[in-house]
Write an enzyme that holds these catalytic residues in place. Sequence first.
Site, short mmCIF file in Angstrom:
data_model
loop_
_atom_site.label_atom_id
_atom_site.label_comp_id
_atom_site.label_asym_id
_atom_site.label_seq_id
_atom_site.Cartn_x
_atom_site.Cartn_y
_atom_site.Cartn_z
N TYR A 193 0.81 -1.21 0.00
CA TYR A 193 0.00 0.00 0.00
C TYR A 193 0.85 1.27 0.00
O TYR A 193 0.39 2.34 -0.40
CB TYR A 193 -0.95 0.03 1.21
CG TYR A 193 -2.06 -0.99 1.16
CD1 TYR A 193 -2.38 -1.66 0.00
CD2 TYR A 193 -2.81 -1.27 2.29
CE1 TYR A 193 -3.40 -2.59 -0.05
CE2 TYR A 193 -3.84 -2.20 2.26
CZ TYR A 193 -4.13 -2.86 1.09
OH TYR A 193 -5.15 -3.78 1.05
N LYS A 208 3.63 -15.25 3.01
CA LYS A 208 3.65 -16.03 1.76
C LYS A 208 5.11 -16.33 1.45
O LYS A 208 5.63 -16.02 0.37
CB LYS A 208 2.96 -15.26 0.63
CG LYS A 208 2.68 -16.09 -0.63
CD LYS A 208 1.69 -17.21 -0.39
CE LYS A 208 1.37 -17.92 -1.71
NZ LYS A 208 0.59 -19.16 -1.51
N ASP A 217 -2.81 -18.28 2.25
CA ASP A 217 -3.94 -19.03 1.70
C ASP A 217 -4.41 -20.10 2.68
O ASP A 217 -5.63 -20.32 2.83
CB ASP A 217 -3.59 -19.65 0.34
CG ASP A 217 -2.18 -20.21 0.28
OD1 ASP A 217 -1.43 -20.07 1.26
OD2 ASP A 217 -1.83 -20.81 -0.75
N ASP A 260 -5.43 -6.80 5.81
CA ASP A 260 -6.64 -6.14 5.32
C ASP A 260 -7.67 -7.20 4.90
O ASP A 260 -8.85 -7.12 5.26
CB ASP A 260 -6.27 -5.26 4.13
CG ASP A 260 -7.39 -4.30 3.73
OD1 ASP A 260 -8.44 -4.30 4.39
OD2 ASP A 260 -7.21 -3.56 2.75
N ASP A 299 -11.14 -8.71 7.37
CA ASP A 299 -12.52 -8.65 6.89
C ASP A 299 -13.14 -10.05 6.84
O ASP A 299 -14.32 -10.22 7.13
CB ASP A 299 -12.57 -8.01 5.49
CG ASP A 299 -12.57 -6.50 5.56
OD1 ASP A 299 -12.54 -5.95 6.68
OD2 ASP A 299 -12.59 -5.86 4.49
#
Length: 361
Positions: free
Chosen positions: A132, A183, A215, A239, A243
């Site tokens: 970001y 990851k 994942d 992020d 959620d």
Amino acid sequence: MLLPGDGIGPEIVAAARRLLEALGEFDFDEQLMGGCSIDAHGVALTDDVLGACRKADAVLLGAVGGPKWDTTDPDAPRPEQGLLGLRKGMGLYANLRPVRPSPALVGASPLREERISGTDLLVVRELTGGIYFGDSGRSGAEAHDTCEYSEAEVERIAHTGFRAARRRAEVSGRVPRVSSVDKANVLETSRLWREVVGRVATEYPDVELDHLLVDNAAMQLVSRPAEFDVILTENLFGDILSDESAMLTGSLGMLPSASLGEEGAPGLFEPVHGSAPDIAGQGIANPLATFLTVGMMLRHGFGRAEEARRIEAAVDRVLDDGLRTPDLLRGTVGTPPLAEHPTRETQVGTEEMTAAVLRAL
């Protein structure tokens, strides 16, 4: 500092102000941020508002954004730039999102009750690094977004996660555990992340550490959510996962968050849900996530843990009494229409829910 923002933001922040006024003496300064600031000033966050936020004891944000300001023009201002600017400008590097379904709402979760029962986890997300805030741009038919992390950035958020696990264990009596998400099988930044987190873990021998690929973590969140304690993750993964974990409660309208920086600096406190422009002005917005956010603000920003517990108990009480805003009854979480719910559940709007919490308080 109050930043109502866009959509339902002004409605839920107004309700939160009533809650704070019922608790005691607070001084309020209300300013524009987000889409409303773009309309008024051409930017999502002005220097004056950022300066005022830095001087406040705490900042309570409603929500920002909406289709009015959606654009693919890279040069056009966007409401989310205000939120990113606040985090960067205030030095807020740690986002805390607790996920604890209210006992009265376990049946509203899209997961079976036996799967969600006992869930009480905390997502600790790094806020100021990663993709970001990396270099980004377009060149003809190509685009790029660069993900970067330094050892220092990973180290400070790792300490935040391990300390949070210890504090939670003091309350729950459980063995503290941190699940670090990356990851590392693909990304070099994730390999750095895993190395630094592992090194920091040696300073917390009482805290268990496990590493999960992102994942796999996404899958485990919906298959065994009750087994998580603290989920530690970088910006983009956090992020998404926060959620996902939010929906375990049955509604995004139920979750608070806190964004914190160095000790003594003002924090930014905001509900997890968005601006919900489709229901703005209808008087049906769920204020409970904002009330729980006020609880986090009292606990982390003002050291008033007892008042935070009172708010949390009041929210549980009104839910146990059967009061539900529309998002807790149908639609976004796949729950049945209102008529199919037990008769003890009563649909209410923002005003009725606010008044009920104030009475319970």
